[in-house]
Scaffold this active site. Structure first.
Site: not given
Length: 305
Positions: A92, A114, A116-117, A124, A126-127, A216, A226
């Site tokens: 904590t 992604i 890692h939720r 960005y 692209a729509r 952190l 990673r």
């Protein structure tokens, strides 16, 4: 030639932000102040830059002492307390620090990232916007065959004609897909396909960008996986750059993380029992360990270095 340019008007905003420092009463870290808004190149067109941060090593200590009481300060110095927190998985206090990054990365790396939720992400779209004609094409020394022993890994590096053939396919298919993307979007004598539909024709090596904000504790979890030598090279390249940032930002916390998480090891109850028996001079085999063959191989690799 590598190109890590940031698209205008973003580059103008970066230059303006760096040119107009502001006074603040909050905790700051000189090394991170130097890094703010600075582009750190990754891969052929990607980058990482720190946009904002909150807290420092002292914020971790302060949060812990609120929990444990003022008397803790007399028992341990700040670095010692941080090591204690890391050693005993008290997560904590590390959540009191946050980092916000602007990242430019290939879509297939973003899809790994992604998973890692535990972060806040804004990508960005692209729509609404048209993606740039930028694709990740591996350098030859990172163009490897499929591993014969690991379904998720790489084998030997491709060489000569085979490497040239693969690189040509990657370049040709990327450009052809983008040509088709532009043709579908074109309104020259036609309505043009909606951007949200046209984007589905683009390959996974096209570059996207996002803002990624994480505390952190969860950032350390990301880096443990990673920045590991077994991680895929492309995402590891980003993690390695972020490690250097975090080392500047919270040096005591990063040193504890590196010691206990990156360079440390975790043993199961059976593994610990075997190690104790070995230290007593006993001969321990897999059959007497209670471990599976896979567990035993990993245990042997761990204790032998």
């Amino acid at each position: 030639m590598k190109d890590h340019a940031v698209t205008d008007p973003i580059s103008e905003a970066i230059a303006q932000s760096r040119a107009t420092p502001r006074q603040t009463l909050r905790a700051t870290v000189p090394a991170m102040e130097d890094r703010l808004y600075t582009i750190h190149p990754v891969l052929d067109h990607g980058f990482v830059r720190a946009v904002d941060y909150m807290g420092d090593d002292s914020a971790i200590v302060q949060a812990a002492r609120v929990s444990y009481g003022a008397g803790t300060k007399k028992a341990r110095d700040d670095a010692g307390l941080i090591r204690y927190l890391m050693r005993h998985w008290h997560s904590t206090p590390f959540e009191m620090c946050e980092l916000k990054l602007h990242v430019k990365l290939p879509v297939f790396v973003a899809r790994q990232w992604i998973r890692h939720r535990t972060a806040n992400v804004n990508e960005y779209s692209a729509r609404y916007s048209i993606l740039d004609r930028e694709f990740y094409i591996p350098a030859e020394d990172h163009l490897a065959a499929q591993s014969t022993t690991n379904n998720q890994g790489r084998g030997q590096v491709l060489e000569g004609e085979e490497a040239a053939r693969v690189l040509e396919i990657l370049r040709h298919d990327s450009m052809r897909a983008y040509d088709s993307y532009e043709a579908m979007l074109s309104q020259d004598g036609q309505q043009g396909l909606a951007r949200e539909l046209a984007r589905m024709n683009l390959p996974a090596n096209i570059y996207t960008q996002w803002y990624w904000k994480v505390d952190l504790h969860n950032l350390f979890h990301f880096l443990r996986l990673r920045a590991d030598a077994h991680a895929q090279y492309e995402i590891r390249a980003y993690a390695d750059v972020i490690c250097e940032m975090v080392k500047d930002w919270v040096p005591a916390a990063y040193a504890a993380f590196e010691d206990y998480r990156m360079n440390g090891a975790h043993l199961s109850g059976k593994g610990l029992d075997c190690l104790r028996r070995m230290l007593k001079g006993e001969q321990v085999s897999q059959e007497g360990s209670g471990m599976s063959a896979g567990e035993w191989r990993e245990f042997q690799a761990l204790i032998s270095g």
